[in-house]
Design a protein around this motif. Sequence first.
Motif, PDB file in Angstrom:
ATOM      1  N   ASP A   5      -4.337 -10.097   0.410  1.00 17.42           N
ATOM      2  CA  ASP A   5      -4.126  -9.510  -1.033  1.00 17.42           C
ATOM      3  C   ASP A   5      -5.031  -8.108  -1.292  1.00 17.42           C
ATOM      4  O   ASP A   5      -4.401  -7.248  -1.850  1.00 17.42           O
ATOM      5  N   ASP A   6      -6.100  -7.698  -0.511  1.00 14.41           N
ATOM      6  CA  ASP A   6      -6.620  -6.576  -0.558  1.00 14.41           C
ATOM      7  C   ASP A   6      -6.089  -5.500   0.313  1.00 14.41           C
ATOM      8  O   ASP A   6      -5.831  -4.496  -0.276  1.00 14.41           O
ATOM      9  N   ILE A  42      -2.570  -5.339   0.717  1.00 12.62           N
ATOM     10  CA  ILE A  42      -1.423  -5.147  -0.063  1.00 12.62           C
ATOM     11  C   ILE A  42      -1.859  -4.268  -1.214  1.00 12.62           C
ATOM     12  O   ILE A  42      -1.106  -3.013  -1.374  1.00 12.62           O
ATOM     13  N   ARG A  43      -2.610  -4.703  -1.962  1.00  7.87           N
ATOM     14  CA  ARG A  43      -2.993  -3.686  -2.779  1.00  7.87           C
ATOM     15  C   ARG A  43      -3.652  -2.137  -2.608  1.00  7.87           C
ATOM     16  O   ARG A  43      -3.228  -1.380  -3.059  1.00  7.87           O
ATOM     17  N   ASP A  44      -4.384  -2.068  -1.381  1.00  2.76           N
ATOM     18  CA  ASP A  44      -4.791  -1.029  -0.920  1.00  2.76           C
ATOM     19  C   ASP A  44      -3.704  -0.187  -0.224  1.00  2.76           C
ATOM     20  O   ASP A  44      -3.497   1.066  -0.225  1.00  2.76           O
ATOM     21  N   ARG A  72      -0.730   0.347  -1.309  1.00  2.45           N
ATOM     22  CA  ARG A  72       0.494   0.880  -2.210  1.00  2.45           C
ATOM     23  C   ARG A  72      -0.065   2.331  -2.399  1.00  2.45           C
ATOM     24  O   ARG A  72       0.918   2.939  -2.500  1.00  2.45           O
ATOM     25  N   ASN A  73      -1.127   2.858  -2.441  1.00  2.00           N
ATOM     26  CA  ASN A  73      -1.700   3.983  -2.593  1.00  2.00           C
ATOM     27  C   ASN A  73      -2.051   5.069  -1.443  1.00  2.00           C
ATOM     28  O   ASN A  73      -2.496   5.989  -1.419  1.00  2.00           O
TER      29      ASN A  73
END
Length: 152
Positions: free
Chosen positions: A5-6, A8-10, A12-13
């Motif tokens: 999850d970390d 995937i979140r990181d 994105r940008n």
Amino acid sequence: MGSIDDLIRDMRNFDRRREVTNHLAREIRKPVPGVRKAIRARAKSHLPSRGGLGLWVSKLSVTARVKLQGRAAGVTLKGRRKGFPDKQPKVDLRRIDQGRVAAPSWGRRGAGDWHFQNVKPGFFSEPSTDVDQWRDAAVRAVDKALEVIRRG
């Protein structure tokens, strides 16, 4: 230890997404040579040696496909073995893994002269599903990817 999850979140940008996904795929693919050896060794030891079936099947090629997008992210292993062009053009490794192999009846190899013989199942599926080595590779890959992303 990071989580998916970390990651995937990181991701994105992150500008160099492609570089990170290629690195992830390489890391996840690292257990493949060991799994390939285990499958070949298992074919030799579990399939009948009389008639050369175990040795013949052990010369199969094993390829891995790593998919990192979507819900079906994971590793797919595929085994292939060419048959004898003039006798049996296609080899059904899935059926052999399930415990059934086509064999010629009394040496005849024409259409309709084959029967099925039971063999010990799982020569391919059991070594390829050793969860620990795949899990360890995935955790290492995610940790390294998060490290690259956070370094910038």
